[in-house]
Design an enzyme around this catalytic site. Structure first.
Site, PDB file in Angstrom:
ATOM      1  N   ASP A 143       0.797  -1.212   0.000  1.00 12.82           N
ATOM      2  CA  ASP A 143       0.000   0.000   0.000  1.00 12.82           C
ATOM      3  C   ASP A 143       0.839   1.275   0.000  1.00 12.82           C
ATOM      4  O   ASP A 143       0.597   2.191  -0.785  1.00 12.82           O
ATOM      5  CB  ASP A 143      -0.944  -0.004   1.208  1.00 12.82           C
ATOM      6  CG  ASP A 143      -1.900   1.166   1.192  1.00 12.82           C
ATOM      7  OD1 ASP A 143      -2.989   1.021   0.603  1.00 12.82           O
ATOM      8  OD2 ASP A 143      -1.571   2.222   1.746  1.00 12.82           O
ATOM      9  N   ALA A 171      -4.857   2.492  -0.846  1.00 13.43           N
ATOM     10  CA  ALA A 171      -4.581   1.855  -2.139  1.00 13.43           C
ATOM     11  C   ALA A 171      -5.170   0.449  -2.178  1.00 13.43           C
ATOM     12  O   ALA A 171      -5.783   0.040  -3.170  1.00 13.43           O
ATOM     13  CB  ALA A 171      -3.079   1.819  -2.405  1.00 13.43           C
ATOM     14  N   ASP A 172      -4.985  -0.294  -1.104  1.00 12.03           N
ATOM     15  CA  ASP A 172      -5.559  -1.638  -1.032  1.00 12.03           C
ATOM     16  C   ASP A 172      -7.079  -1.601  -1.060  1.00 12.03           C
ATOM     17  O   ASP A 172      -7.728  -2.372  -1.769  1.00 12.03           O
ATOM     18  CB  ASP A 172      -5.097  -2.340   0.250  1.00 12.03           C
ATOM     19  CG  ASP A 172      -3.708  -2.927   0.137  1.00 12.03           C
ATOM     20  OD1 ASP A 172      -3.437  -3.607  -0.870  1.00 12.03           O
ATOM     21  OD2 ASP A 172      -2.901  -2.725   1.048  1.00 12.03           O
ATOM     22  N   MET A 173      -7.654  -0.708  -0.264  1.00 11.60           N
ATOM     23  CA  MET A 173      -9.107  -0.643  -0.169  1.00 11.60           C
ATOM     24  C   MET A 173      -9.726  -0.222  -1.504  1.00 11.60           C
ATOM     25  O   MET A 173     -10.727  -0.789  -1.954  1.00 11.60           O
ATOM     26  CB  MET A 173      -9.514   0.323   0.932  1.00 11.60           C
ATOM     27  CG  MET A 173      -9.046  -0.063   2.318  1.00 11.60           C
ATOM     28  SD  MET A 173      -9.756  -1.631   2.880  1.00 11.60           S
ATOM     29  CE  MET A 173     -11.487  -1.184   2.999  1.00 11.60           C
ATOM     30  N   GLY A 176      -9.523  -3.064  -3.936  1.00 14.12           N
ATOM     31  CA  GLY A 176     -10.523  -4.081  -3.633  1.00 14.12           C
ATOM     32  C   GLY A 176     -11.894  -3.695  -4.131  1.00 14.12           C
ATOM     33  O   GLY A 176     -12.625  -4.524  -4.703  1.00 14.12           O
TER      34      GLY A 176
END
Length: 401
Positions: A143, A171-173, A176
């Site tokens: 991230d 960034a991850d969220m 997703g």
């Protein structure tokens, strides 16, 4: 009540965060998520920030937040017998999701073309840092690195402190959410065409889409975004965070018509008649002077005072709340965004996690099953796919499970 993805089966190779967020979203909408985990270790986030009995169970807060509703099967993916198990599961799957580095799934024998040969209409989602091809495709990505390289981090922070990482894995969220939306569109397309497809979701792409306001501004007029701290991208200090006598508030006033209400709420209606407040450009030109004046005024009264006076005038504002304060708000309880589930197997009590951020008149996202222990559903899943007791014992004996 029927949910959007009831009857959809996902064979889920994802781990850490962006992938589990994507498949966790589908689980809340009814999909059957079979989470394939590595023997012994499982998902890398199982013990991340875990404490006490949760650590012993391999159920850290990050893992628990995004793996509720899934079933876990622990396999050695290098074992030929385990690969046979995966192939059998893929035969009845609608979706395969993975977030290994590009090339890993091909080496395991489960790249898109391999899976398509097993299930021609499969929706196959690959999530990576930089995409499945191109000069940076093989680079590792977490991230913080994506926040940096996407341009996002250059928008946060202050001139004094420099760039600052956003305090949650945005960034991850974001990736997703992008991936779950991509999977949903591919499943809808399959209804019309009968065809599956390969989805290539990159973290950098997802974040650059998120900061399109800054990219658009640069592309249109060459303006390179500055480090603004809490100031608005509109460059107006009537949209900012201010310290009160006992906390902080955010004010979001950027349009000319909102200025009289702000000035009345601040107790200085005469300011609205001053040239420095009348237009957007004037507020930008005088931003430092306006900021200092508002800062000196707002710190003299408590948050509750400004909340009362500003909201009475219809001014967009909000107190800056801690996480405990935020989740205790009456409106949060009214919306049922926090879902309460039974504790995982072998543990007592309940757990509470946030759900998807929307409600529906039919099939609102929900969850009944807590996050799984590593390999908790191995035998259950194998039995569903036709393995008898003797076959399961043989798989265990050869190290496949």
């Amino acid at each position: 009540m029927t949910r959007a993805f009831d009857g959809v089966r996902v064979v889920d190779f994802t781990q850490v965060l962006s992938g589990p967020v994507a498949t966790g979203n589908l689980a809340q909408l009814g999909a059957d998520i079979i989470k394939i985990e590595l023997q012994g270790t499982g998902d890398q986030t199982r013990n991340l920030m875990a404490e006490g009995e949760w650590a012993l169970a391999g159920l850290g807060p990050v893992f628990m937040g995004f793996n509720c509703g899934k079933r876990s099967i622990a396999l050695d993916l290098k074992n030929d017998e385990a690969k046979k198990v995966v192939r059998r599961m893929i035969e009845s799957a609608d979706v395969v999701a993975e977030n290994f580095k590009p090339g890993v799934m091909e080496r395991l024998g489960f790249g898109y073309e391999d899976v398509k040969a097993i299930k021609p209409d499969i929706v196959y989602c690959s999530i990576s840092g930089f995409g499945q091809n191109g000069p940076a495709s093989s680079a590792g990505a977490y991230d913080g690195a994506i926040q940096a390289v996407s341009g996002l981090m250059s928008l946060t922070g202050t001139p004094e402190a420099g760039p600052i990482r956003i305090a949650f894995p945005v960034a991850d969220m974001t990736t997703g959410l992008t991936a779950s939306f991509a999977i949903a569109t591919a499943l809808y397309r399959r209804l019309a065409t009968g065809k599956g497809q390969h989805l290539d979701v990159a973290m950098t792409d997802s974040v650059m889409s998120l900061i399109s306001f800054a990219i658009n501004r640069y592309m249109l007029n060459g303006s390179v975004p500055e480090l603004l701290g809490n100031r608005s991208a509109t460059m107006q200090t009537t949209t900012d965070v201010y310290e009160t006598a006992d906390g902080f508030i955010n004010i979001s006033v950027f349009a000319d018509y909102m200025i009289p209400a702000l000035c009345r709420g601040l107790g200085h209606p005469e300011w609205a008649e001053e040239e420095r407040f009348k237009t957007e450009q004037a507020r930008i030109d005088n931003r430092l002077e306006i900021f200092d004046e508002l800062k000196a005024l707002i710190i003299t009264k408590p948050t509750a005072h400004w909340q009362e006076t500003l909201r009475a005038e219809g001014v967009p504002m909000a107190p800056v709340l801690t996480v405990p304060e935020a989740i205790e708000q009456e409106q949060v309880g009214h919306r049922n965004i926090l879902m309460t589930l039974p504790a995982p197997k072998g543990m007592e009590g309940e757990i509470t996690i946030p759900g998807l951020g929307f409600m529906a008149s039919e099939g609102t996202p929900t969850m009944e099953r807590p996050p799984p222990l590593l390999g908790q559903h191995t035998e259950e899943i194998l039995s569903e796919f036709g393995y008898g007791a003797a076959e399961i014992t043989a798989l265990r004996d050869c190290g496949a499970i």
